[in-house]
Enzyme design. Structure first.
Site: not given
Ligand SMILES: C[S@@+](CC[C@H](N)C(=O)[O-])C[C@H]1O[C@@H](n2cnc3c(N)ncnc32)[C@H](O)[C@@H]1O
Length: 280
Positions: A41, A99, A117, A143, A163
């Protein structure tokens, strides 16, 4: 999908998560052998702290802004703050590495990373950001499916950040299932699952499920900036670390009290660290 990380970039939870994530990557790099970083994520790699989103919440002011220029940083936080400083060469805090960027800054020639993402706009931004970087693969896919799609990796060493935004009530359950699949496919995978702490009572079932999950070693690390029974907002956050590299425990014992004191918002910041599975 309403969650946008740009509102929260650089907050206390990012500081906690990113500092530990980077340290785990560095501990893996004590060996020459390559490793593969997976970020299921991923978000958008770089965030503008002076943009509209971060400006609206100001969360980074109680996060990275509190420590990036301190001259008494514990060693583990120095590398992390140096990367933040490198992205802000004029000394004004504006650019915050998410990240994927943080780890990209740490990768050696032999390492690589796989990012996923699902938000179309963020996925496009992420792809554009890493265009021309052959060591980075960006996928717009779920993810939670990453482990099934990419584990085991050829490198035989993997660090996986899980995440999700926790917008759905079954996110913790889905995380646990994904971790179990990941470990079944590659037992030595190092996994960092980040989770929010609002009302601690809601996490009790999850702790019990992790303890009985059959996962190998699981270290629970949590950092609170406010009492965890104040349900108003993000009171703290935790990391479930599966197969954490040695000597992370010893290092965290030194860092967590410092971090809890610096990030406390009501004079009552705290932390805890214990093994939910394995390693007494
Ligand atoms: C908490 S943020 C990530 C922050 C990043 N990992 C960091 O630490 O900089 C969560 C991300 O997951 C994405 N997201 C939501 N559901 C998802 C899924 N099922 N699969 C992949 N990405 C997803 C959202 O759009 C968002 O950008």
């Amino acid at each position: 999908m309403n969650y946008r990380h740009s509102y929260h970039a650089g907050n206390h939870a990012d500081v906690f998560k990113h500092a530990i994530l980077l340290r785990m990557a560095h501990l893996l790099q004590r060996k020459e052998a390559p490793f593969c970083y997976l970020d299921s994520h991923a978000g958008t790699a770089m965030y503008d702290l002076q943009g509209d989103a971060a400006g609206k919440t100001g969360e980074y002011l109680d996060g990275i802004a509190r420590l990036w220029k301190r001259d008494d940083l514990p060693e583990m936080l120095r590398d992390y703050c140096q990367i933040v400083a490198r992205h802000n060469p004029d000394g004004d805090l504006r650019h915050y590495p998410g990240s994927p960027q943080l780890i990209a800054d740490a990768l050696r020639l032999q390492d690589r990373m796989i990012l996923s993402e699902l938000h179309p706009e963020d996925a496009a931004t992420l792809s554009a950001h890493f265009a021309g970087a052959p060591e980075v693969a960006v996928h717009m896919r779920d993810g939670y499916e990453l482990a099934k799609a990419f584990l085991p990796v050829a490198e035989k060493r993997a660090l996986w950040l899980l995440d999700p935004p926790f917008e759905k009530t079954d996110d913790l359950a889905r995380c646990l299932k994904a971790m179990q699949i990941g470990i079944q496919r590659m037992r030595q995978t190092i996994i960092a699952l980040w989770y929010p702490i609002k009302d601690e009572r809601l996490l009790r079932d999850f702790y019990r499920q992790v303890s009985n999950s059959g996962l190998p070693k699981v270290l629970r690390v949590e950092l609170n900036v406010r009492p965890a029974d104040n349900t108003m907002g993000l009171n703290g956050s935790g990391l479930m670390l599966v197969n954490p590299p040695w000597p992370l425990w010893e290092e965290l014992e030194m860092v967590l009290p410092w971090l809890a004191a610096v990030l406390a918002q009501s004079g009552s910041g705290g932390y805890r660290m214990d093994w939910l599975v394995g390693e007494p």
